[in-house]
Design an enzyme around this catalytic site. Structure first.
Site, PDB file in Angstrom:
ATOM      1  N   HIS A 139      51.733  41.202  41.874  1.00  0.00           N
ATOM      2  CA  HIS A 139      50.256  41.185  42.033  1.00  0.00           C
ATOM      3  C   HIS A 139      50.122  40.615  43.416  1.00  0.00           C
ATOM      4  O   HIS A 139      50.236  39.382  43.806  1.00  0.00           O
ATOM      5  CB  HIS A 139      49.274  40.492  40.945  1.00  0.00           C
ATOM      6  CG  HIS A 139      47.988  40.667  41.203  1.00  0.00           C
ATOM      7  ND1 HIS A 139      47.241  41.677  40.441  1.00  0.00           N
ATOM      8  CD2 HIS A 139      47.028  40.107  42.013  1.00  0.00           C
ATOM      9  CE1 HIS A 139      45.927  41.594  40.963  1.00  0.00           C
ATOM     10  NE2 HIS A 139      45.858  40.557  41.879  1.00  0.00           N
ATOM     11  N   CYS A 140      49.411  41.569  44.352  1.00  0.00           N
ATOM     12  CA  CYS A 140      49.166  41.261  45.696  1.00  0.00           C
ATOM     13  C   CYS A 140      47.601  40.691  46.019  1.00  0.00           C
ATOM     14  O   CYS A 140      46.678  41.917  45.732  1.00  0.00           O
ATOM     15  CB  CYS A 140      49.553  42.608  46.721  1.00  0.00           C
ATOM     16  SG  CYS A 140      49.638  42.056  48.286  1.00  0.00           S
TER      17      CYS A 140
END
Length: 383
Positions: A166-167
């Site tokens: 998850h960025c």
């Protein structure tokens, strides 16, 4: 009399020791009865201890995501604006050919950066449907079937196909349908930062070191500044006759332009310094991130799978077996599958130019290296 007292003291000590051992046994038995089972291990204990940290990340990173996205847009816009205002006129003075070159290369990089960033941020990474053709496990959070290479994102609270991570800078998960966009954004952003650093370095050198050539001593110039700041031994500023720029002698005899008399000159000086330092720091950070993902793509892994593959390799090594990543077809084919031109060999249109072509496959079923040759090995080979 003394012997009798000593005997009573020893008996009392034994009784106390026995009582303490009984109480300790009861405490241990109670603790194990409440918390212990056959699956308990040090890894489980470590996961339990860091669970509060995971809770904070899961609950607050979702709120920080939009802020990070706005920060990326703001910093990228500032770099582009400064390039137009400060650097491009300076490059135009070098000749028409250099101007055309910078206009073409600069806008090509900008188009790719903007395209891939917004595609990575706003493209759904892919989620498994209710009915899937191949089930490998059941998600403990969603209580639903998971296909191969699918993992649960605790921030999005969804299972993601071929999840990498998850960025927060995208406020989105990097998965099957936007992994290529994310990687090419990092690649073009890194190339763009290097390009701006090279273009801005002549002006930065003038504004940071002055007209003299610092040589190797320029590398240690920031250290000299810190040393002089601690010792309060800065030299007095000596202004030149011009009112636009002022030149003073810095540490180690390096002449430095300060541009303090003219407000516009001071703004120009600050913008050049900001542009070069920001792009230099981004080059280092993005370079490390890019090398990591190049390594992952080279071996057909994700940021999650690299840890599971290492654990499986250690586990099978103890049994004198060799674990092989079933999705690793070799570097060349791995890159072709990732970039999406196994059927089409148009590297120019699919990599060098913005392209929204879909990735290979649907993210639910995956071809493995044993699909045709040895389907019964299941990723394990004898040493």
């Amino acid at each position: 009399m003394a012997k009798l007292c000593l005997k009573k003291i020893r008996e009392f000590g034994r009784e106390v020791k026995q009582k303490v051992e009984e109480e300790w046994f009861v405490c241990r038995l109670t603790c194990f009865s409440l918390f212990y089972n056959s699956l308990t291990s040090w890894s489980t204990i470590a996961d339990t201890l860091v669970e509060p940290l995971f809770w904070c990340v899961d609950h607050f990173i979702g709120y920080l995501g939009p802020i990070f996205v706005a920060l990326v847009v703001l910093l990228t816009t500032s770099v582009v604006v400064i390039f137009y205002i400060c650097l491009l006129p300076h490059k135009a003075a070098e000749g028409h050919l250099w101007t055309v070159y910078h206009l073409i290369v600069g806008h090509w990089l900008l188009a790719n950066i903007v395209f891939h960033y917004f595609k990575a941020a706003f493209t759904d990474p892919g989620h498994p449907p209710q009915v899937i053709p191949e089930v490998v496990s059941v998600c403990k959070r969603c209580i639903s079937n998971k296909p191969p290479r699918c993992h649960h994102c605790s921030i999005c609270n969804k299972c993601v196909l071929k999840m990498d991570h998850h960025c927060p800078w995208l406020n989105n998960c990097v998965g099957h349908y936007n992994h290529r966009y994310f990687f090419l954004f990092c690649a073009y952003m890194w190339v763009g930062c290097v390009y701006v650093c090279i273009s801005a370095y002549p002006l930065f050198r003038i504004h940071f070191y002055g007209s003299q050539d610092p040589g190797w001593s320029g590398i240690f110039y920031p250290i000299y500044l810190i040393k002089d700041a601690i010792g309060n031994s800065f030299n007095d500023v000596k202004y030149s006759p011009k009112a636009t720029d002022s030149i003073h002698s810095g540490v180690n005899g390096i002449t430095v332009i300060s541009s303090v008399r003219n407000p516009s000159g001071m703004w120009f000086h600050s913008l050049i310094m900001f542009e070069f330092l920001l792009c230099s720091a981004s080059t280092v950070a993005l370079g490390a991130l890019l090398l990591w993902h190049i390594r992952l793509i080279h071996y057909a892994e994700t940021s999650i799978e690299v840890h599971t593959n290492r654990a499986e390799a250690r586990r099978h090594r103890k049994k004198r077996l060799k674990y092989c990543n079933p999705y690793d077809f070799g570097p060349l084919k791995n890159w072709q599958i990732f970039l999406g031109f196994t059927k089409s060999r148009s590297f120019f249109w699919r990599v060098l130019m913005p392209s929204s072509h879909p990735p290979e496959g649907n993210g639910l079923t995956w071809q493995t290296i044993y699909s045709e040759d040895t389907p019964n090995l299941e990723g394990i080979r004898l040493l």
